[in-house]
Design a protein around this motif. Structure first.
Motif, PDB file in Angstrom:
ATOM      1  N   VAL A 164       0.843  -1.197   0.000  1.00 60.62           N
ATOM      2  CA  VAL A 164       0.000   0.000   0.000  1.00 60.62           C
ATOM      3  C   VAL A 164       0.881   1.250   0.000  1.00 60.62           C
ATOM      4  CG1 VAL A 164      -1.714   1.309   1.315  1.00 60.62           C
ATOM      5  CG2 VAL A 164      -1.869  -1.198   1.205  1.00 60.62           C
ATOM      6  N   GLY A 165       1.965   1.191   0.740  1.00 63.98           N
ATOM      7  CA  GLY A 165       2.846   2.359   0.832  1.00 63.98           C
ATOM      8  C   GLY A 165       2.234   3.422   1.717  1.00 63.98           C
ATOM      9  N   ASP A 166       2.582   4.678   1.437  1.00 61.98           N
ATOM     10  CA  ASP A 166       2.017   5.743   2.267  1.00 61.98           C
ATOM     11  C   ASP A 166       0.733   6.269   1.631  1.00 61.98           C
ATOM     12  OD1 ASP A 166       2.888   7.403   0.237  1.00 61.98           O
ATOM     13  OD2 ASP A 166       4.624   8.160   1.336  1.00 61.98           O
ATOM     14  N   ILE A 167       0.068   7.156   2.361  1.00 58.85           N
ATOM     15  CA  ILE A 167      -1.254   7.624   1.933  1.00 58.85           C
ATOM     16  C   ILE A 167      -1.223   9.138   1.784  1.00 58.85           C
ATOM     17  CG2 ILE A 167      -3.710   7.786   2.573  1.00 58.85           C
ATOM     18  CD1 ILE A 167      -2.928   4.923   2.105  1.00 58.85           C
ATOM     19  N   ASN A 168      -1.757   9.601   0.656  1.00 62.81           N
ATOM     20  CA  ASN A 168      -1.957  11.043   0.455  1.00 62.81           C
ATOM     21  C   ASN A 168      -3.457  11.253   0.315  1.00 62.81           C
ATOM     22  OD1 ASN A 168      -2.320  13.620  -0.656  1.00 62.81           O
ATOM     23  ND2 ASN A 168      -0.334  13.563  -1.689  1.00 62.81           N
ATOM     24  N   VAL A 169      -4.030  12.015   1.251  1.00 67.07           N
ATOM     25  CA  VAL A 169      -5.485  12.186   1.261  1.00 67.07           C
ATOM     26  C   VAL A 169      -5.931  13.468   0.547  1.00 67.07           C
ATOM     27  CG1 VAL A 169      -5.854  10.782   3.314  1.00 67.07           C
ATOM     28  CG2 VAL A 169      -5.419  13.241   3.562  1.00 67.07           C
ATOM     29  N   GLY A 170      -4.993  14.153  -0.114  1.00 67.93           N
ATOM     30  CA  GLY A 170      -5.363  15.333  -0.893  1.00 67.93           C
ATOM     31  C   GLY A 170      -5.700  16.520  -0.011  1.00 67.93           C
ATOM     32  N   VAL A 174      -3.770   3.595   9.595  1.00 65.57           N
ATOM     33  CA  VAL A 174      -2.455   3.363   8.974  1.00 65.57           C
ATOM     34  C   VAL A 174      -1.515   2.829  10.047  1.00 65.57           C
ATOM     35  CG1 VAL A 174      -2.535   5.032   7.072  1.00 65.57           C
ATOM     36  CG2 VAL A 174      -1.852   5.791   9.347  1.00 65.57           C
ATOM     37  N   LYS A 175      -0.544   2.030   9.615  1.00 68.18           N
ATOM     38  CA  LYS A 175       0.453   1.521  10.568  1.00 68.18           C
ATOM     39  C   LYS A 175       1.242   2.699  11.131  1.00 68.18           C
ATOM     40  CE  LYS A 175       1.400  -2.897   8.311  1.00 68.18           C
ATOM     41  NZ  LYS A 175       1.534  -2.549   6.874  1.00 68.18           N
ATOM     42  N   PRO A 176       1.554   2.674  12.416  1.00 70.93           N
ATOM     43  CA  PRO A 176       2.358   3.767  12.991  1.00 70.93           C
ATOM     44  C   PRO A 176       3.645   3.951  12.189  1.00 70.93           C
ATOM     45  CG  PRO A 176       1.649   2.223  14.703  1.00 70.93           C
ATOM     46  CD  PRO A 176       1.243   1.624  13.397  1.00 70.93           C
ATOM     47  N   HIS A 185       0.099  12.170   3.848  1.00 67.45           N
ATOM     48  CA  HIS A 185       0.309  13.452   3.170  1.00 67.45           C
ATOM     49  C   HIS A 185      -1.015  14.187   2.982  1.00 67.45           C
ATOM     50  CE1 HIS A 185       4.454  12.291   2.009  1.00 67.45           C
ATOM     51  NE2 HIS A 185       3.941  11.078   1.978  1.00 67.45           N
ATOM     52  N   PHE A 186      -0.942  15.508   3.111  1.00 67.46           N
ATOM     53  CA  PHE A 186      -2.112  16.370   2.915  1.00 67.46           C
ATOM     54  C   PHE A 186      -1.762  17.432   1.882  1.00 67.46           C
ATOM     55  CE2 PHE A 186      -2.440  14.634   7.143  1.00 67.46           C
ATOM     56  CZ  PHE A 186      -3.792  14.371   7.315  1.00 67.46           C
ATOM     57  N   GLU A 187      -2.773  17.896   1.165  1.00 72.45           N
ATOM     58  CA  GLU A 187      -2.541  18.906   0.129  1.00 72.45           C
ATOM     59  C   GLU A 187      -3.574  20.026   0.243  1.00 72.45           C
ATOM     60  OE1 GLU A 187      -1.091  15.784  -3.354  1.00 72.45           O
ATOM     61  OE2 GLU A 187      -3.198  16.394  -3.297  1.00 72.45           O
ATOM     62  N   LEU A 188      -3.497  20.800   1.291  1.00 68.27           N
ATOM     63  CA  LEU A 188      -4.466  21.890   1.453  1.00 68.27           C
ATOM     64  C   LEU A 188      -4.051  23.110   0.639  1.00 68.27           C
ATOM     65  CD1 LEU A 188      -5.271  21.671   5.269  1.00 68.27           C
ATOM     66  CD2 LEU A 188      -6.552  20.723   3.326  1.00 68.27           C
TER      67      LEU A 188
END
Ligand SMILES: *Cc1c(COP(=O)(O)O)cnc(C)c1O
Length: 386
Positions: A221-227, A258-260, A265-268
């Motif tokens: 899965v890798g890391d997560i970017n939620v936009g 998510v695993k610790p 990532h966020f993109e505000l």
């Protein structure tokens, strides 16, 4: 009526319309954002450059230590010029041209948010040609709606963005098989001006479901970017000068599994820059119509297109008058019926020459300005007071 505080005396020498930026508010917003994020060591912020790419604004955000989220080669270049570290730049977009990909490879950006299988293959080829390996996240179309304007939802199956949910596993397998891309994670972005935290909860649930399924099928899965997409209170800029960053991050902390140690990532964009900007205009004429009265101002849809494009609301204040409120249609000079900032709004009685502030215009304002009707592009005035 309640108004923001503006150095109106300094406006008389400036050519209207112009963008006024409260840099002190932006700096305090960045401080607040940093303070909130300090509570979540795995969270990373990449400012969405398209919301406002004025170099002065970009430099302040870069100096606060945030990364950048770009959607074109021009934005990648602007982010680099403003001092954002290449490794903290992420690059999304359904239609990246070869020159844009090459520019980003050359700079060594942190992540390509890839939106289709053909794009993945082109990226692999272009990276291969320079003996590089491109770090990749796959942008997933999560097929969830957000309670916002139809033109600014991006996460529905009918929208052009991202890789269809059902095709994701195939594309991950392909990414893993390619030599010049490195699969690093998943990327999502469901829309803009979202005030219902439940929309972000729905996104979290979708991400959780998807990562569980990928893991079951033996895929990384890798890391997560939620936009991005966090909204602001356009109705009440004087009461709520900052977006609810605390509530936003708490929502993800509570609902995203998510695993610790996994970066999130966020993109505000909007929520960081919208409140600090106002479009300052002058009243040209007050005109009586048969059923309404018009305040005709020198600003228009060419400086701020959001009302014409999305029927967006911006609070309007007369900075020059303290007389009783009257009801106006506030309109610009452009030859389009949609060149209207507001219909039937109450503002302090207007006279020719009064300064008008159109509030909360720091995001998707100056960035979307055009030269339609051969208007000149608006200048910016930076207020560093306090
Ligand atoms: C526009 C955009 C954002 C920023 O959205 P805001 O509503 O301004 O926070 C983030 N990510 C992507 C991919 C975008 O296209």
């Amino acid at each position: 009526m309640l108004k923001g505080t503006f150095p109106v005396a300094r406006f008389s020498s400036l050519k209207t319309p112009f963008y006024y930026y409260d840099m002190d508010l932006l700096a305090r917003t960045l401080d607040e954002l940093r303070a909130q994020m300090a509570r979540y060591p795995d969270y990373r912020m990449h400012y969405a450059v398209k919301a406002n790419f004025n170099p002065e604004i970009l430099r302040l955000i870069a100096s606060a230590g945030f990364g950048a989220d770009c959607v074109s080669g021009g934005e990648v270049q602007a982010a680099l010029d403003a001092g954002f570290a290449a490794k903290d730049i992420v690059f999304a977009g359904v239609g990246k041209a070869d020159w844009e990909i090459n520019l980003a490879l050359e700079a060594g950006i942190g992540r390509f948010n890839v939106e289709s299988l053909p794009e993945l293959e082109v990226l692999d080829a272009l990276a291969g040609a320079r003996g590089a390996v491109a770090p990749v996240s796959l942008r997933v179309n999560p097929d969830i709606g957000a309670h916002t304007h139809a033109n600014i939802t991006t996460g529905l199956a009918e929208n052009k963005f991202g890789i269809a949910y059902e095709m994701l596993e195939e594309v991950i397998r392909r990414a893993l098989s390619l030599e010049h891309v490195a699969f690093k994670g998943l990327h999502f972005h469901i829309g803009s001006q979202i005030l219902e935290m439940d929309d972000f909860v729905a996104l979290c649930n979708r991400v959780n479901e998807l990562s569980a399924r990928l893991s079951r099928h033996g895929l990384p899965v890798g890391d997560i970017n939620v936009g991005g997409g966090l909204g602001i209170q356009y109705q009440h800029p004087n009461h709520f000068p900052m977006a609810d960053f605390a509530g936003y991050f708490a929502t993800f902390k509570k609902h995203l599994a998510v695993k610790p140690g996994t970066p999130v990532h966020f993109e505000l964009g909007r929520s960081i820059v919208a409140p600090c900007g106002s479009l300052i205009c002058r009243v040209l004429y007050v005109k009586q119509g048969t059923s309404r009265q018009f305040a005709i101002i020198d600003g228009s849809m060419t400086e701020l297109i959001r009302p014409a494009l999305y029927k967006a609301y911006h609070r309007i204040e007369n900075l020059s008058s303290d007389e009783p409120e009257e009801v106006y249609d506030v309109v610009g000079p452009v030859c389009e019926s949609s060149d209207v900032f507001a219909k039937a709004v109450e503002i302090d009685r207007c006279h020719r020459g009064d300064f008008i502030a159109i509030r909360s215009a720091g995001a998707y304002g100056e960035a979307m300005a055009s030269r339609y009707n051969l208007h000149t592009l608006p200048e910016a005035f930076f207020d560093w007071r306090r």
